[in-house]
Structure formats: C-alpha cells, structure tokens
Design a protein around this motif. Structure first.
Motif, short mmCIF file in Angstrom:
data_model
loop_
_atom_site.label_atom_id
_atom_site.label_comp_id
_atom_site.label_asym_id
_atom_site.label_seq_id
_atom_site.Cartn_x
_atom_site.Cartn_y
_atom_site.Cartn_z
N LEU A 205 13.18 4.14 -17.62
CA LEU A 205 13.63 2.76 -17.72
C LEU A 205 13.07 2.03 -16.51
CD1 LEU A 205 15.47 0.90 -19.44
CD2 LEU A 205 17.37 1.54 -17.93
N VAL A 206 12.10 1.16 -16.75
CA VAL A 206 11.34 0.52 -15.68
C VAL A 206 11.81 -0.93 -15.52
CG1 VAL A 206 9.06 -0.09 -14.83
CG2 VAL A 206 9.37 2.00 -16.19
N PHE A 207 12.34 -1.26 -14.36
CA PHE A 207 12.92 -2.58 -14.10
C PHE A 207 11.84 -3.53 -13.59
CE2 PHE A 207 16.50 0.09 -14.45
CZ PHE A 207 17.64 -0.68 -14.62
N ALA A 208 11.35 -4.39 -14.50
CA ALA A 208 10.31 -5.36 -14.15
C ALA A 208 10.93 -6.75 -14.02
CB ALA A 208 9.22 -5.38 -15.21
N ASP A 209 10.45 -7.52 -13.07
CA ASP A 209 10.89 -8.91 -12.96
C ASP A 209 10.47 -9.67 -14.21
OD1 ASP A 209 12.05 -8.58 -10.47
OD2 ASP A 209 10.21 -9.11 -9.39
N ARG A 210 11.29 -10.62 -14.61
CA ARG A 210 10.99 -11.41 -15.81
C ARG A 210 9.66 -12.14 -15.67
NH1 ARG A 210 9.58 -14.69 -19.05
NH2 ARG A 210 10.87 -16.00 -20.40
N ASP A 211 9.29 -12.52 -14.43
CA ASP A 211 8.05 -13.26 -14.22
C ASP A 211 6.92 -12.35 -13.71
OD1 ASP A 211 9.07 -12.77 -11.72
OD2 ASP A 211 8.96 -14.84 -11.02
N ARG A 245 11.70 1.66 -8.88
CA ARG A 245 12.43 0.94 -9.93
C ARG A 245 12.32 1.62 -11.29
NH1 ARG A 245 11.57 -5.52 -9.83
NH2 ARG A 245 11.55 -5.94 -7.59
N ALA A 246 11.76 2.80 -11.35
CA ALA A 246 11.64 3.55 -12.61
C ALA A 246 12.71 4.63 -12.66
CB ALA A 246 10.25 4.16 -12.74
N VAL A 247 13.68 4.45 -13.53
CA VAL A 247 14.78 5.40 -13.68
C VAL A 247 14.40 6.43 -14.74
CG1 VAL A 247 17.19 5.70 -14.35
CG2 VAL A 247 16.50 3.68 -13.03
#
Length: 422
Positions: A205-211, A245-247
């Motif tokens: 689960l990779v948390f990327a900024d919306r922008d 940021r990668a779970v």
C-alpha cells in the motif's frame, strides 16, 4: 449528466461529477482537525453533521455536485480518525460505534459516508501491517485531518483481487505504474494510497500525494447511484514515493480483522440508506400521499396495509441494526485477540449483517414508492436517489456468497476466506 445546468448554482465553486470541470487537489488543512476523545462524542458529532448534510443531499445528487465543503467539515470534525489507536492519540472507538457513526452519516447522505470508507479501512490496515514509524506517520496525518483516498480496485483485471499495478523498489524510493477504477475518495483526497504488487506478487500500500507527478485522477464516475462519491479512475505513471511510505500488506495471510473492518463499513452504509429511505417514506405518506379509495380512511397514514408495511420495514431495519452492532462487537473481540476462531466469528457475524442490511436497503427503497404513491416519483422530490444508491452500493460484494460462507461455517465448520470483500 442528464440534467441542464441550474443557473442559480456556481459550478466553479461546486464542480459536478462525471464532467470536464477541473477539480484540483484539495489543500491540506490549515488547522489540525478536532480529536475525538470518546465513543459518545463520536456519535454526538455524527448526529450533528448528519442534520447538516441531509439538507442538501437531494440537490447534490440531482445536480451531481461534489460535496467539497461538506467533506472538509466532515474530516475536520475528527470522525475520520476515530479508529486510530489510543496509543497514538486516537479515540480507538468500538467498531460497533464506528458502524453507528457511518450509518448516521449515510442516512443523511450515503455518498458522503462512502467516501469515508476507504480512509477508515486504510487506517485499520496501517494498524495491522505498518511498521512503528509508518504507524506514527500515517496515524498523525489522519489525526491532523489528512484524507486518504484509494487506488485499489482495477477495471480490467480478471478478478477484484488480481492486481496488475506494479511497484518497483529503487533505492530509497518505490516507483508505481498502473491504472485503477472505483477509486472512491481519491478525487478529493490529500493522499492516495495505491495497492500494487512487487515482482514476487507481494502486496503493498503506497501512500502517494494527491498532486504527485504522474498521478492523474479522472472525474469519470458515471453510475446512476452513489453519484457524488466521485468514484472514478486513477492513472499511475512512474509515480515515485519514498520507500518509507510503502506498507507491506500481509494482514490477509493470517487471521486479522482486516476483512470484517472493511465489510462492516459497507454494511453500515446500507443500513443508513434504508433508514433514510424509511424516514422519507413515513414523511411523504403523512404529508403528501392520498388514502386509497377502497380503504375508507381519511388519510394515507390510516391505511391498514400501509401501517402494516411500515411496521414490517421498521422491524427489519431494527434487526439489521442489531446485527450490525453484534458484528461490531465481534470485531472488537477479534481485534483484541486475533485467533482463527475469533476472526472467523467476526467475519461471519459481519457477513450476516451484510445480508440483512442489503435486503432492507433494497426493500425499503422499493417500498417507498409503493406506499407513498405515484406523486412520490416526481422529479422535484428526487426520492429515486434512495433506490439508485441502494442498488449500486449493495453491488460492492455479492451477498449470495455471504449465505454460502455463513452456512458452510455453521454446518461444516469451514472458516470463511480472508480478503477485503469478506
């Protein structure tokens, strides 16, 4: 869109779904969100917000208006972090309470309630799979009012769990490529967690900024129900994110409450749809419907068959609400002591709940027109939104399989499968 623009609505401020209206990334909160301290406070805030959200729900659905201001107020209220563990500053409410919160919001506007679903499930996933540093980071973001969208399901894969989106590890970063659909919440999120698999088929689960460069969220959700969830698509082209940021998601490889948590939120949305539809049925029969000629009654509310039908709806609604509460308590037990048996019980009870909430959502939204009469179908009331929302949302996972898993557990002692749809 099926409707002409309303000259009284400023669409630059209220962009519409499935349109070419620009929807830039939402700014992160200027001030931290409120932090809820207890189950009672969570329920009180949910009731207060529901009253506000209900007022514009029919208009938002009719015009396809994205609930931007409503969502900002909702996430700033603290309700988006109520399942953050106490050890990290959250309220860690009972999942029975969380389900009641979602049902309360859904009775007012189920689209707004659904936008919360993936965020809360992601918070739960971090709790199950995140490292200590990831928990500190992602829980603190949630407490600040950062909204997590989702880039989870895919439109063209063979099954819902056959992910084709890939993640490659590159030094201190990860690089993700793929395409997603049914991305509820992503359009109006601050951060978009992406489900991707590595070369070994392991999920992350990779948390990327919306922008983030290479991340494109398209406002192309065209469903006839749950219209204002903006559950369109996300294109991921060489999106680079810090490796921290990668779970690594392993919570479905062993007994955890990951599946039941995801499912109870879906179940709560359906019971909320039913509750809202029944409330509108009663109000319409009281205030607008005429008694049938053969009843001999002065008002529609005195019709014996109508009275009995409303009684039947209320009994079935209360049964669904009771089982929703039982499911939430069983999740609490399994979360505190995750064994094969406790997790299976939580999964089964939540599955039972999903059956009843699906049935009452579809029944109540159909009965509304039968009991309220022909005039209830007029466009000015937009009561068909209840049926459209129920019909679309209950398709999330087929309840025909819930009957099978529940029966197989009780009859043959077969533990239910573990995944986000069960």
């Amino acid at each position: 869109m099926g409707t002409l623009p309303d000259p009284q609505i400023d669409y630059s401020v209220h962009p519409r779904v499935n349109s070419s209206d620009p929807v830039p990334p939402r700014p992160k909160p200027a001030t931290p969100a409120h932090v809820i301290q207890s189950d009672a406070e969570a329920l009180e805030i949910a009731e207060r917000l529901a009253e506000k959200f209900k007022a514009g729900a029919a208009l938002r659905d009719r015009e396809g208006l994205l609930p931007i201001a409503e969502l900002d107020e909702y996430s700033q209220s603290g309700l988006w972090s109520i399942n953050v563990p106490k050890a990290y500053g959250g309220a860690e409410v009972s999942y029975a309470t969380l389900a009641r919160v979602i049902a309360t919001i859904a009775a007012a506007d189920p689209a707004i309630a659904q936008i919360t679903q993936n965020h809360l499930a992601i918070v739960a996933t971090v709790d199950l799979d995140g490292t200590e540093e990831q928990k500190k980071l992602f829980f603190s973001w949630a407490l600040q009012g950062i909204r997590y969208g989702n880039a989870f399901s895919e439109l063209k894969s063979k099954t819902v769990a056959a992910f084709e989106t890939k993640v490659v590890f590159d030094g201190d970063d990860v690089v993700v490529n793929g395409e997603k659909f049914y991305t509820t919440g992503a359009l109006l999120a601050h951060v978009v967690p992406i489900v991707a698999v590595d070369e070994n088929g392991q999920g992350h689960l990779v948390f990327a900024d919306r922008d983030a460069p290479g991340l494109t969220v398209t406002n192309n959700w065209s469903s006839f129900g749950q219209r204002t969830t903006a559950s369109g698509s996300v294109k991921i082209e060489n999106v680079r994110v810090p490796r921290s940021r990668a779970v690594h998601v392993t919570s479905f490889d062993h007994p955890t409450v990951g599946g039941p948590v995801s499912q109870i939120i879906q179940s709560a949305i359906d019971v909320g749809i039913a509750r809202g539809a029944i409330e509108d049925t009663i109000a319409f029969v009281r205030n607008h419907s005429r008694p049938w000629i053969d009843s001999g009654k002065e008002t529609a509310g005195e019709d014996l068959f109508t009275i009995a039908a409303v009684g039947d709806l209320k009994i079935k609604l209360h049964a669904a609400e009771a089982l929703l509460d039982i499911a939430g308590r069983s999740i609490d037990v399994a979360k505190a002591n995750p064994t094969l048996e406790t997790v299976s019980v939580a999964t089964i009870k939540t599955g039972e709940s999903k059956v009843l909430t699906t049935e009452i959502a579809i029944l109540s939204t159909n009965k509304l027109f039968e009991l309220a009469g022909t005039r209830s179908t007029l466009a000015e009331h937009n009561l068909d939104r209840h049926w459209r929302n129920a019909r679309v949302h209950t398709l999330h996972d087929p309840v025909r399989w819930k009957f099978y898993h529940v029966g197989n557990y009780y009859l043959n002692g077969v533990h239910p499968p573990r995944h986000a749809w069960n």
